[in-house]
Scaffold this motif. Structure first.
Motif, PDB file in Angstrom:
ATOM      1  N   GLY A  26      -8.702 -23.282   6.711  1.00  0.00           N
ATOM      2  CA  GLY A  26      -8.091 -22.093   7.279  1.00  0.00           C
ATOM      3  C   GLY A  26      -7.531 -21.134   6.254  1.00  0.00           C
ATOM      4  N   ILE A  27      -7.171 -21.645   5.073  1.00  0.00           N
ATOM      5  CA  ILE A  27      -6.610 -20.758   4.051  1.00  0.00           C
ATOM      6  C   ILE A  27      -7.685 -20.230   3.103  1.00  0.00           C
ATOM      7  N   MET A  28      -8.921 -20.691   3.256  1.00  0.00           N
ATOM      8  CA  MET A  28      -9.962 -20.238   2.343  1.00  0.00           C
ATOM      9  C   MET A  28     -10.241 -18.750   2.488  1.00  0.00           C
ATOM     10  N   GLN A  29     -10.242 -18.251   3.722  1.00  0.00           N
ATOM     11  CA  GLN A  29     -10.546 -16.834   3.914  1.00  0.00           C
ATOM     12  C   GLN A  29      -9.498 -15.934   3.258  1.00  0.00           C
ATOM     13  N   PRO A  30      -8.176 -16.150   3.492  1.00  0.00           N
ATOM     14  CA  PRO A  30      -7.191 -15.311   2.790  1.00  0.00           C
ATOM     15  C   PRO A  30      -7.267 -15.431   1.273  1.00  0.00           C
ATOM     16  N   VAL A  31      -7.522 -16.644   0.754  1.00  0.00           N
ATOM     17  CA  VAL A  31      -7.616 -16.824  -0.690  1.00  0.00           C
ATOM     18  C   VAL A  31      -8.823 -16.063  -1.248  1.00  0.00           C
ATOM     19  N   LEU A  32      -9.953 -16.115  -0.539  1.00  0.00           N
ATOM     20  CA  LEU A  32     -11.139 -15.379  -0.983  1.00  0.00           C
ATOM     21  C   LEU A  32     -10.887 -13.872  -0.960  1.00  0.00           C
ATOM     22  N   TYR A  33     -10.172 -13.394   0.057  1.00  0.00           N
ATOM     23  CA  TYR A  33      -9.817 -11.974   0.095  1.00  0.00           C
ATOM     24  C   TYR A  33      -8.928 -11.605  -1.091  1.00  0.00           C
ATOM     25  N   LEU A  34      -7.993 -12.492  -1.438  1.00  0.00           N
ATOM     26  CA  LEU A  34      -7.147 -12.238  -2.597  1.00  0.00           C
ATOM     27  C   LEU A  34      -7.986 -12.125  -3.869  1.00  0.00           C
ATOM     28  N   LEU A  35      -8.924 -13.038  -4.021  1.00  0.00           N
ATOM     29  CA  LEU A  35      -9.710 -13.087  -5.244  1.00  0.00           C
ATOM     30  C   LEU A  35     -10.736 -11.964  -5.324  1.00  0.00           C
ATOM     31  N   LEU A  36     -11.340 -11.601  -4.179  1.00  0.00           N
ATOM     32  CA  LEU A  36     -12.475 -10.685  -4.195  1.00  0.00           C
ATOM     33  C   LEU A  36     -12.163  -9.288  -3.678  1.00  0.00           C
ATOM     34  N   PHE A  37     -11.121  -9.156  -2.834  1.00  0.00           N
ATOM     35  CA  PHE A  37     -10.837  -7.847  -2.238  1.00  0.00           C
ATOM     36  C   PHE A  37      -9.653  -7.152  -2.908  1.00  0.00           C
ATOM     37  N   ALA A  38      -8.605  -7.913  -3.243  1.00  0.00           N
ATOM     38  CA  ALA A  38      -7.420  -7.297  -3.849  1.00  0.00           C
ATOM     39  C   ALA A  38      -7.755  -6.505  -5.114  1.00  0.00           C
ATOM     40  N   PRO A  39      -8.648  -6.997  -5.990  1.00  0.00           N
ATOM     41  CA  PRO A  39      -8.981  -6.191  -7.181  1.00  0.00           C
ATOM     42  C   PRO A  39      -9.561  -4.825  -6.852  1.00  0.00           C
ATOM     43  N   LEU A  40     -10.182  -4.682  -5.666  1.00  0.00           N
ATOM     44  CA  LEU A  40     -10.754  -3.391  -5.288  1.00  0.00           C
ATOM     45  C   LEU A  40      -9.671  -2.360  -4.979  1.00  0.00           C
ATOM     46  N   LEU A  41      -8.450  -2.822  -4.711  1.00  0.00           N
ATOM     47  CA  LEU A  41      -7.360  -1.904  -4.353  1.00  0.00           C
ATOM     48  C   LEU A  41      -6.644  -1.330  -5.567  1.00  0.00           C
ATOM     49  N   THR A  42      -7.017  -1.767  -6.755  1.00  0.00           N
ATOM     50  CA  THR A  42      -6.311  -1.283  -7.948  1.00  0.00           C
ATOM     51  C   THR A  42      -6.438   0.229  -8.101  1.00  0.00           C
ATOM     52  N   LYS A  43      -7.541   0.814  -7.650  1.00  0.00           N
ATOM     53  CA  LYS A  43      -7.734   2.263  -7.763  1.00  0.00           C
ATOM     54  C   LYS A  43      -6.812   3.038  -6.826  1.00  0.00           C
ATOM     55  N   LEU A  44      -6.251   2.343  -5.823  1.00  0.00           N
ATOM     56  CA  LEU A  44      -5.395   3.021  -4.848  1.00  0.00           C
ATOM     57  C   LEU A  44      -3.921   2.938  -5.204  1.00  0.00           C
ATOM     58  N   GLY A  47      -0.215   2.729 -10.577  1.00  0.00           N
ATOM     59  CA  GLY A  47      -0.469   2.268 -11.940  1.00  0.00           C
ATOM     60  C   GLY A  47      -1.857   1.726 -12.165  1.00  0.00           C
ATOM     61  N   GLY A  48      -2.566   1.470 -11.085  1.00  0.00           N
ATOM     62  CA  GLY A  48      -3.922   0.948 -11.194  1.00  0.00           C
ATOM     63  C   GLY A  48      -3.999  -0.470 -11.714  1.00  0.00           C
ATOM     64  N   THR A  49      -2.943  -1.266 -11.457  1.00  0.00           N
ATOM     65  CA  THR A  49      -2.921  -2.640 -11.958  1.00  0.00           C
ATOM     66  C   THR A  49      -3.135  -3.618 -10.813  1.00  0.00           C
ATOM     67  N   LEU A  50      -3.598  -4.810 -11.165  1.00  0.00           N
ATOM     68  CA  LEU A  50      -3.829  -5.849 -10.164  1.00  0.00           C
ATOM     69  C   LEU A  50      -2.519  -6.315  -9.549  1.00  0.00           C
ATOM     70  N   SER A  51      -1.445  -6.386 -10.337  1.00  0.00           N
ATOM     71  CA  SER A  51      -0.158  -6.838  -9.805  1.00  0.00           C
ATOM     72  C   SER A  51       0.337  -5.899  -8.709  1.00  0.00           C
ATOM     73  N   GLU A  52       0.125  -4.588  -8.872  1.00  0.00           N
ATOM     74  CA  GLU A  52       0.504  -3.635  -7.834  1.00  0.00           C
ATOM     75  C   GLU A  52      -0.367  -3.798  -6.590  1.00  0.00           C
ATOM     76  N   ALA A  53      -1.651  -4.054  -6.800  1.00  0.00           N
ATOM     77  CA  ALA A  53      -2.549  -4.274  -5.664  1.00  0.00           C
ATOM     78  C   ALA A  53      -2.161  -5.526  -4.900  1.00  0.00           C
ATOM     79  N   LEU A  54      -1.700  -6.552  -5.599  1.00  0.00           N
ATOM     80  CA  LEU A  54      -1.285  -7.792  -4.945  1.00  0.00           C
ATOM     81  C   LEU A  54      -0.033  -7.586  -4.109  1.00  0.00           C
ATOM     82  N   VAL A  55       0.864  -6.709  -4.545  1.00  0.00           N
ATOM     83  CA  VAL A  55       2.054  -6.388  -3.753  1.00  0.00           C
ATOM     84  C   VAL A  55       1.648  -5.784  -2.420  1.00  0.00           C
ATOM     85  N   VAL A  56       0.564  -5.013  -2.428  1.00  0.00           N
ATOM     86  CA  VAL A  56       0.076  -4.370  -1.204  1.00  0.00           C
ATOM     87  C   VAL A  56      -0.695  -5.350  -0.326  1.00  0.00           C
TER      88      VAL A  56
END
Length: 249
Positions: A26-44, A47-56
């Motif tokens: 059940g936790i695989m889907q959220p973890v995969l989104y963290l690994l594969l989708f969160a990096p895509l949000l860095t442009k939004l 600061g354009g950093t992964l740590s900021e994207a993870l906060v979002v």
């Protein structure tokens, strides 16, 4: 009352220990989104950093666990209804609400543990939040799970059919996800979508989580989310217990 609830909680946890694969899957889907989708949000992010994207995105991933984990817990209850197990429990000497409360307590415990695992993965990726923000977020996940699990059990006891329940859950799950800002902040959407999102309780859970992770403890979405899901949790718990009483005749 408490003794009966703890007995049912122990029984449910025992079943979980014998088959731990489903919570882990059940936790695989959220973890995969963290690994594969969160990096895509860095442009939004500014600061354009992964740590900021993870906060979002991390709060959204946690709400995703509450949705996909708790909303499907009622399917096991349908099978117990069909086999006559639930009817025998409902007419026993046990305090009837404890039959539901024991299950809900197990679901809330599992949700918090799964949330801790997701937070651990996010921390390894660069997320940095305070302990107070983490504690409040875990508490928010618990009350969110209280609502989602009770809603699932209420649907299971009312519909008593896996196909019918699956169609209902799937029908409402996608718009609830999109209108909560799970994938992207709802502020990026058009005005009409932002207006409709205000009627979605999950929107407040996601926004409250993002405020907590950003260190904005004064955000009005935080008390709103807690109050909203506590009220919804009590209402859905009442509904599921009443549905159980009808099942017992």
């Amino acid at each position: 009352m408490l003794r009966h609830t703890m007995l049912f909680l122990g029984y449910e946890l025992g079943n979980l220990r014998r088959n731990p694969a489903w919570p882990l899957l059940g936790i695989m889907q959220p973890v995969l989104y963290l690994l594969l989708f969160a990096p895509l949000l860095t442009k939004l992010t500014p600061g354009g950093t992964l740590s900021e994207a993870l906060v979002v995105f991390t709060p959204a991933a946690l709400v995703m666990i509450a949705l996909f984990g708790s909303m499907f817990t009622g399917f096991g209850m349908i099978n117990e209804t069909r086999n006559g197990v639930l009817e025998r429990l409902a007419v026993s000497q046990a305090w009837r609400p404890s039959i539901v409360l024991g299950r809900v307590a197990k679901d809330m415990i599992m949700l918090v543990l799964q949330s801790l695992l997701v937070l651990g993965v996010a921390s390894l990726m660069g997320l940095r939040i305070s302990l107070s923000a983490m504690g409040l977020m875990l508490l928010l996940m618990a009350v969110t799970g209280l609502f989602a699990a009770n809603l699932s059990y209420g649907l299971a006891l009312s519909i008593r059919d896996e196909n019918g329940m699956s169609q209902i859950v799937q029908f409402f799950l996608l718009p609830l996800m999109l209108l909560s800002g799970l994938m992207l902040p709802i502020s990026l959407g058009p005005d009409w979508m932002q207006a409709v999102a205000k009627f979605n309780p999950l929107y407040y859970a996601v926004e409250a989580g993002r405020a907590l992770f950003a260190g904005d403890f004064s955000s009005g979405t935080i008390p709103t989310a807690f109050a909203l899901f506590l009220v919804l949790g009590v209402l859905t718990l009442t509904w599921s217990v009443r549905s159980l009483r009808k099942l017992a005749g």
